[in-house]
Scaffold this motif. Structure first.
Motif, PDB file in Angstrom:
ATOM      1  N   ASN A  26      67.007  70.433  67.818  1.00 41.28           N
ATOM      2  CA  ASN A  26      65.987  72.193  67.250  1.00 41.28           C
ATOM      3  C   ASN A  26      65.646  72.028  69.039  1.00 41.28           C
ATOM      4  OD1 ASN A  26      66.309  71.684  64.606  1.00 41.28           O
ATOM      5  ND2 ASN A  26      64.766  69.856  64.724  1.00 41.28           N
ATOM      6  N   HIS A  27      65.802  71.353  69.824  1.00 44.29           N
ATOM      7  CA  HIS A  27      65.691  71.779  71.552  1.00 44.29           C
ATOM      8  C   HIS A  27      66.741  72.382  72.179  1.00 44.29           C
ATOM      9  CE1 HIS A  27      63.254  68.682  69.829  1.00 44.29           C
ATOM     10  NE2 HIS A  27      62.211  69.139  70.233  1.00 44.29           N
ATOM     11  N   SER A  46      62.155  73.340  73.560  1.00 47.24           N
ATOM     12  CA  SER A  46      61.770  73.752  72.057  1.00 47.24           C
ATOM     13  C   SER A  46      62.288  74.713  71.530  1.00 47.24           C
ATOM     14  CB  SER A  46      60.347  73.504  70.888  1.00 47.24           C
ATOM     15  OG  SER A  46      60.467  73.535  69.387  1.00 47.24           O
ATOM     16  N   HIS A  47      63.022  74.636  70.487  1.00 53.62           N
ATOM     17  CA  HIS A  47      63.635  76.726  69.623  1.00 53.62           C
ATOM     18  C   HIS A  47      63.061  77.136  68.932  1.00 53.62           C
ATOM     19  CE1 HIS A  47      68.222  76.001  70.593  1.00 53.62           C
ATOM     20  NE2 HIS A  47      68.110  74.788  70.370  1.00 53.62           N
TER      21      HIS A  47
END
Length: 96
Positions: A26-27, A46-47
């Motif tokens: 997610n990052h 972070s996405h």
């Protein structure tokens, strides 16, 4: 300028200053590239965020060995790649 920054501006500043992006989960991890590092130098984005506020910028400043004001200058390109390298040498993160 205010105390928020767009993630796209942060990513651009990091890559211009010598950080390499590594995707995972997610990052996004941005790791500084230098053979003279005395300790790891990286930050995580972070996405799911489009903009970072003061809390996340404070954490990022700590990870990048910068003051909060210096981080904003770093993102706004008032601190060059060379300036950042020299700051990290002064702080002992990069050997001379």
């Amino acid at each position: 300028m205010g105390r928020t920054r767009k993630v796209s501006e942060i990513k651009s500043a990091l890559t211009k200053k010598g950080f390499a992006e590594k995707k995972g989960g997610n990052h996004l991890k941005y790791k500084y590239r230098s053979k003279k590092l005395t300790e790891p130098l990286y930050t995580i984005i972070s996405h799911g965020k489009d903009e970072y506020g003061i809390n996340l910028l404070d954490k990022m400043a700590y990870q990048l060995n910068l003051t909060n004001g210096q981080l904003l200058e770093f993102i706004d390109c008032d601190i060059s790649k060379r300036d950042y390298y020299e700051l990290m040498q002064d702080r002992g993160v990069i050997s001379r």
